[in-house]
Design an enzyme around this catalytic site. Structure first.
Site, PDB file in Angstrom:
ATOM      1  N   TYR A 175      13.284   4.741 -11.102  1.00  0.00           N
ATOM      2  CA  TYR A 175      11.833   4.640 -11.269  1.00  0.00           C
ATOM      3  C   TYR A 175      11.177   6.012 -11.219  1.00  0.00           C
ATOM      4  CZ  TYR A 175       7.041   2.935 -10.508  1.00  0.00           C
ATOM      5  OH  TYR A 175       5.693   2.682 -10.615  1.00  0.00           O
TER       6      TYR A 175
ATOM      7  N   GLY B 221      12.387   8.124 -14.091  1.00  0.00           N
ATOM      8  CA  GLY B 221      11.957   7.484 -15.330  1.00  0.00           C
ATOM      9  C   GLY B 221      10.504   7.808 -15.642  1.00  0.00           C
TER      10      GLY B 221
ATOM     11  N   ASN C 199      -0.453   3.714  -4.165  1.00  0.00           N
ATOM     12  CA  ASN C 199      -0.294   2.326  -3.708  1.00  0.00           C
ATOM     13  C   ASN C 199      -1.556   1.497  -3.947  1.00  0.00           C
ATOM     14  OD1 ASN C 199       1.518   4.158  -2.022  1.00  0.00           O
ATOM     15  ND2 ASN C 199       2.385   2.142  -1.580  1.00  0.00           N
TER      16      ASN C 199
ATOM     17  N   VAL D 161       2.061  -4.572   1.429  1.00  0.00           N
ATOM     18  CA  VAL D 161       0.861  -5.374   1.690  1.00  0.00           C
ATOM     19  C   VAL D 161       1.151  -6.861   1.506  1.00  0.00           C
ATOM     20  CG1 VAL D 161      -1.490  -5.905   0.921  1.00  0.00           C
ATOM     21  CG2 VAL D 161      -0.773  -3.523   1.184  1.00  0.00           C
TER      22      VAL D 161
ATOM     23  N   PHE E 226       3.553  -8.164   4.312  1.00  0.00           N
ATOM     24  CA  PHE E 226       2.913  -8.339   5.616  1.00  0.00           C
ATOM     25  C   PHE E 226       1.993  -9.552   5.622  1.00  0.00           C
ATOM     26  CE2 PHE E 226       3.119  -3.618   7.177  1.00  0.00           C
ATOM     27  CZ  PHE E 226       4.497  -3.703   7.188  1.00  0.00           C
TER      28      PHE E 226
ATOM     29  N   GLN F  35       5.647   6.194   9.219  1.00  0.00           N
ATOM     30  CA  GLN F  35       5.394   6.674   7.863  1.00  0.00           C
ATOM     31  C   GLN F  35       4.043   6.130   7.386  1.00  0.00           C
ATOM     32  OE1 GLN F  35       7.671   4.460   8.814  1.00  0.00           O
ATOM     33  NE2 GLN F  35       8.367   3.108   7.168  1.00  0.00           N
TER      34      GLN F  35
ATOM     35  N   ARG G 251       7.946   9.699   3.547  1.00  0.00           N
ATOM     36  CA  ARG G 251       7.317   9.699   4.870  1.00  0.00           C
ATOM     37  C   ARG G 251       5.801   9.613   4.769  1.00  0.00           C
ATOM     38  NH1 ARG G 251       9.700  15.346   6.255  1.00  0.00           N
ATOM     39  NH2 ARG G 251       9.328  15.422   4.006  1.00  0.00           N
ATOM     40  N   GLN G 252       5.240  10.175   3.702  1.00  0.00           N
ATOM     41  CA  GLN G 252       3.796  10.202   3.514  1.00  0.00           C
ATOM     42  C   GLN G 252       3.451   9.930   2.066  1.00  0.00           C
ATOM     43  OE1 GLN G 252       2.679  14.165   5.039  1.00  0.00           O
ATOM     44  NE2 GLN G 252       1.265  13.118   6.398  1.00  0.00           N
ATOM     45  N   ARG G 253       2.291   9.322   1.871  1.00  0.00           N
ATOM     46  CA  ARG G 253       1.782   9.149   0.518  1.00  0.00           C
ATOM     47  C   ARG G 253       0.264   9.114   0.613  1.00  0.00           C
ATOM     48  NH1 ARG G 253       4.766  10.358  -2.149  1.00  0.00           N
ATOM     49  NH2 ARG G 253       6.151   8.808  -3.029  1.00  0.00           N
TER      50      ARG G 253
END
Length: 314
Positions: free
Chosen positions: A146, A149, A175, A189, A192, A210, A276-278
């Site tokens: 992904y 790509g 996200n 999301v 959960f 994260q 770890r982060q976005r």
């Protein structure tokens, strides 16, 4: 104004169906294509009787010939569960899909937008991530089908602009969540919310420290439309997402509170190459598009929870 003929590949998916709705409300004629690999006719069934909507069951890895003024290329499995299910197909969709919509744009003279992703940044060394950041991506890991790509698709888009003068736009989507997410797509999301509504343990991979930044679907689609209709000399890539950052553990606790669930947190091993982060730097989108998100996380989560409540009858 002349009504635009707009092609949306992947139009029966979560994002695509919301985009089709918005385009119709803006007075366009919409041609939606999807092979229903991860999309669903249920997402667009309410549009079937609209006089300016057309659905074609088609796989973007095969060429398509339609008259159109604009093309939104959204076709590609977007959740790890689905894009890792058939990684070769995911790569083919990303590259061949981009190639085919670019060739269609050459034939028709259409403006074409590529739905890229924040995953091109990989596991970032900086936060927030600006468009100038080149990323920290594994080319051989389980997420590479992904990540790479989409990176290859971006390269192809800009090569087509340089070589053929094509009118292109590239958006990097962070996200996104909202109604019409699939219950089984494995995204955090939807996972959960469904687990909380069913009273099951909330599955957290890793420590939950994260972080992610979640953008409500209406905001995302508005940003996508703003980019498509921006001046031709602004191509992007441009980040579209919500810069409000939250840890995965905090998100789980928020979902439990909003649903009134008695679910507990269950921690499992972190998947390989999980970032770890976005968090997006949206300064460029603010400056060039006049865009920024307006839906706060709790507001959007409540709307999404209501959708899943109706879906599972609870």
């Amino acid at each position: 104004m002349k009504k635009k003929r707009v092609l949306v590949t992947g139009g029966a998916g979560f994002l695509g169906s919301h985009l089709c709705e918005r385009l119709l409300k803006l007075g366009n004629y919409v041609i939606c294509t999807d092979n229903l690999f991860t999309g669903s006719e249920d997402n667009i069934r309410h549009l079937f009787h609209h006089p300016h909507f057309e659905f074609l069951c088609h796989d973007v890895i095969s060429p398509l010939s339609v008259e159109c003024d604009q093309i939104y290329n959204l076709a590609c499995p977007a959740s790890p569960r689905w894009y890792q299910k058939d990684p070769v197909y995911t790569m083919k969709t990303s590259f061949l899909g981009a190639l085919n919509v670019l060739e269609l744009a050459r034939t028709t003279g259409a403006r074409v937008l590529q739905a890229s992703t924040s995953e091109v940044y990989g596991d970032p060394d900086c936060s927030p991530q600006p468009e100038s950041y080149r990323g920290c991506v594994s080319a051989v890991g389980p997420r590479a089908c992904y990540d790479e790509g989409k990176r290859a698709a971006e390269t192809l888009f800009f090569d087509y602009r340089r070589q053929y003068g094509l009118d292109i736009k590239v958006i990097r989507i962070f996200n996104t969540y909202g109604p019409r997410m699939s219950m089984d797509d494995g995204r955090v999301v939807s996972n959960f919310i469904v687990q909380a509504l069913k009273g099951e343990d909330i599955t957290i991979y890793g420590s939950g420290a994260q972080s992610r930044s979640f953008c409500y679907v209406d905001d995302l689609v508005a940003g996508m439309n703003a980019l498509m209709n921006s001046p031709g000399d602004f191509t992007g890539p441009v980040n579209i997402g919500n810069p409000e950052e939250i840890s995965i553990k905090e998100l789980a606790e928020t979902v439990i509170r909003l649903t009134g669930s008695q679910s507990r947190l269950a921690f499992k091993e972190l998947p390989v190459d999980d970032p770890r982060q976005r968090r997006p730097d949206i300064a460029l989108a603010k400056r060039e598009l006049g865009w920024s998100p307006v839906v706060r996380l709790e507001e959007g989560l409540k709307l999404t929870i209501d959708y899943f409540k109706r879906l599972i009858n609870c």
